[in-house]
Enzyme design. Structure first.
Site, mmCIF file in Angstrom:
data_model
loop_
_atom_site.group_PDB
_atom_site.id
_atom_site.type_symbol
_atom_site.label_atom_id
_atom_site.label_comp_id
_atom_site.label_asym_id
_atom_site.label_seq_id
_atom_site.Cartn_x
_atom_site.Cartn_y
_atom_site.Cartn_z
ATOM 1 N N LYS A 1 -6.027 12.175 3.459
ATOM 2 C CA LYS A 1 -5.421 12.880 4.591
ATOM 3 C C LYS A 1 -5.431 14.383 4.378
ATOM 4 C CE LYS A 1 -2.859 9.252 6.693
ATOM 5 N NZ LYS A 1 -1.658 8.776 7.323
ATOM 6 N N LYS B 1 -13.253 1.911 5.116
ATOM 7 C CA LYS B 1 -12.441 1.065 6.008
ATOM 8 C C LYS B 1 -12.470 1.587 7.445
ATOM 9 C CE LYS B 1 -8.098 3.436 5.717
ATOM 10 N NZ LYS B 1 -6.742 3.452 6.068
ATOM 11 N N LYS C 1 -8.288 4.774 12.021
ATOM 12 C CA LYS C 1 -7.733 5.340 13.256
ATOM 13 C C LYS C 1 -8.227 6.742 13.539
ATOM 14 C CE LYS C 1 -2.956 3.730 13.111
ATOM 15 N NZ LYS C 1 -1.637 4.173 12.659
HETATM 16 P P1 TYM Z 1 -1.131 2.602 9.588
HETATM 17 O O1 TYM Z 1 -0.435 2.987 10.846
HETATM 18 O O2 TYM Z 1 -2.206 3.492 9.085
HETATM 19 O O3 TYM Z 1 -1.753 1.164 9.722
HETATM 20 C C1 TYM Z 1 -1.009 0.075 10.240
HETATM 21 C C2 TYM Z 1 -1.380 -1.193 9.500
HETATM 22 O O4 TYM Z 1 -2.771 -1.481 9.656
HETATM 23 C C3 TYM Z 1 -3.364 -1.713 8.387
HETATM 24 N N1 TYM Z 1 -4.765 -1.249 8.420
HETATM 25 C C4 TYM Z 1 -5.820 -2.023 8.151
HETATM 26 N N2 TYM Z 1 -5.905 -3.312 7.790
HETATM 27 C C5 TYM Z 1 -7.153 -3.811 7.592
HETATM 28 N N3 TYM Z 1 -8.288 -3.076 7.734
HETATM 29 C C6 TYM Z 1 -8.235 -1.784 8.089
HETATM 30 N N4 TYM Z 1 -9.353 -1.073 8.251
HETATM 31 C C7 TYM Z 1 -6.953 -1.200 8.320
HETATM 32 N N5 TYM Z 1 -6.546 0.049 8.681
HETATM 33 C C8 TYM Z 1 -5.202 -0.009 8.724
HETATM 34 C C9 TYM Z 1 -2.525 -0.888 7.427
HETATM 35 O O5 TYM Z 1 -2.654 -1.340 6.092
HETATM 36 C C10 TYM Z 1 -1.137 -1.099 7.980
HETATM 37 O O6 TYM Z 1 -0.584 -2.311 7.514
HETATM 38 N N6 TYM Z 1 2.134 3.994 6.104
HETATM 39 C C11 TYM Z 1 1.813 2.970 7.054
HETATM 40 C C12 TYM Z 1 2.923 2.710 8.053
HETATM 41 C C13 TYM Z 1 4.252 2.459 7.430
HETATM 42 C C14 TYM Z 1 4.690 1.260 6.839
HETATM 43 C C15 TYM Z 1 6.033 1.510 6.459
HETATM 44 C C16 TYM Z 1 4.074 0.029 6.610
HETATM 45 C C17 TYM Z 1 5.285 3.346 7.383
HETATM 46 N N7 TYM Z 1 6.353 2.773 6.793
HETATM 47 C C18 TYM Z 1 6.781 0.525 5.808
HETATM 48 C C19 TYM Z 1 4.836 -0.954 5.962
HETATM 49 C C20 TYM Z 1 6.158 -0.697 5.574
HETATM 50 C C21 TYM Z 1 0.593 3.384 7.837
HETATM 51 O O7 TYM Z 1 0.289 4.532 7.976
HETATM 52 O O8 TYM Z 1 -0.056 2.370 8.441
#
Ligand code: TYM
Length: 332
Positions: free
Chosen positions: A112, A200, A203
């Site tokens: 990031k 991966k 977003k």
């Molecule tokens: P975020 O918003 O980037 O992604 C949300 C969820 O999607 C999963 N993910 C993927 N899984 C499989 N393949 C991919 N290419 C892929 N890209 C994203 C992520 O692993 C996630 O589960 N920090 C976290 C959000 C968060 C969170 C939390 C999660 C904040 N507090 C507490 C769990 C518990 C995040 O940015 O996810």
């Protein structure tokens, strides 16, 4: 007593099929077995600059995606992170026991930072929020005595840090936090970019050909799948040396509930064109009812659900934060 799960999605960028297959699909499965808390993590979203109107829009849109995926507000609590200020308070306290070295080793911080600065120079212009983002995530999880955190693979490092911080706090101040565990589903935990199977699906990808957005229309899905890179050769096989195909087969399998083995069999003697065309059909058929549900949900209804969710979880968060405050010597 049921064990508890907690997870969240940041309302930033374009929510894609990787987010669904890596996280949301599992939340839906787990919501019957666990007491479930799902959060739209708007405080995480602002670690990179966001347009305020767009952030508002995306916060509601992410909640709509939860509901359209099958998250049932009668079984789970859904809320907006910034509505429960205990997250910010616990995050500050955890900041004081975390080490800068631990945070600088987070791979997402490195990625990031590059995004924020446009280069690999992690110095003057990296927003501090990107650096201590995992501490806010630890606070999210630890406030609720979470047992399991269903996520994609990219979040496991943050969960490991959460465990370290929880243990450190418990050692110093006495048993306070439950030590959570990450939970991934093997095939869906790392959905790769359609334009580059070594990275991966993301977003914030530069090209829209990296991902299938949950809001993509039929024509877009077909175009993107047609353009998806494939490996050399022409057989449809699920093998480590064919990472692009493995990724497409994983998507196919997870959306159709047909195993990779059966897919290999089904396409014996057939080529990429037929496989891709069928995959596009499967994705389109999945997205149609999903998008219909999203269109049917009004902003007002969703906000009502989110406010109700915050009301339900706030007492849990307050009880835990009060316990933490007492233990560290704050007068409450
Ligand atoms: P975020 O918003 O980037 O992604 C949300 C969820 O999607 C999963 N993910 C993927 N899984 C499989 N393949 C991919 N290419 C892929 N890209 C994203 C992520 O692993 C996630 O589960 N920090 C976290 C959000 C968060 C969170 C939390 C999660 C904040 N507090 C507490 C769990 C518990 C995040 O940015 O996810």
């Amino acid at each position: 007593m049921k064990k508890r799960i907690f997870s969240g999605v940041a309302p930033s960028g374009t929510i894609h099929i990787g987010n669904y297959l890596g996280a949301l699909k599992n939340w839906v499965k787990l919501q019957d077995e666990f007491e479930s808390i799902f959060c739209v993590v708007d405080m995480h979203a602002i670690t990179l600059p966001r347009d305020p109107e767009e952030l508002k829009r995306k916060t509601l849109d992410v909640a709509k995606i939860y509901l359209a995926s099958g998250i049932d507000p009668a079984k789970c609590s859904l809320f907006i992170q910034s509505h429960v200020s205990e997250h910010a308070e616990l995050s500050w306290i955890l900041n004081t026991i975390a080490k800068t070295g631990e945070l600088s080793r987070m791979t997402q911080f490195k990625d990031k930072s590059e995004l924020a600065t446009g280069n690999k120079d992690l110095s003057e212009s990296v927003p501090l929020g990107i650096f201590n983002y995992p501490i806010l995530m630890a606070a999210d999880i630890l406030l609720y005595d979470t047992n399991l955190v269903p996520v994609g693979e990219d979040q496991l490092q943050h969960i490991e840090l959460t465990r370290i911080l929880a243990k450190r706090f418990n050692n110093k101040f006495g048993e306070t936090f439950v030590i959570p565990e990450g939970h991934v589903q093997k095939e869906g935990m790392r959905i790769m970019g359609l334009d580059d199977p070594t990275k991966k699906m993301s977003k914030s990808a530069a090209s829209e050909y990296n991902y299938i957005a949950l809001t993509d229309d039929e024509e877009t899905v077909r175009r993107k799948i047609k353009k998806a890179v494939t490996d050399s050769g022409s057989e449809i096989v699920y093998r480590d040396d064919k990472p692009a195909l493995m990724n497409l087969i994983n998507i196919y399998s997870l959306l159709s509930d047909i195993s990779a083995k059966e897919i290999e069999k089904k396409y014996e003697g057939k080529g990429y064109a037929e496989f891709k065309s069928d995959l596009a059909d499967i994705v389109v058929e999945f997205l149609k009812p999903f998008q219909k549900k999203i269109a049917e949900l009004s902003d007002e209804k969703v906000l009502e659900i989110l406010l109700e969710g915050a009301k339900k979880v706030r007492p849990i968060a307050k009880t835990k934060l009060d316990e933490v405050k007492k233990k560290i010597g704050f007068i409450i």
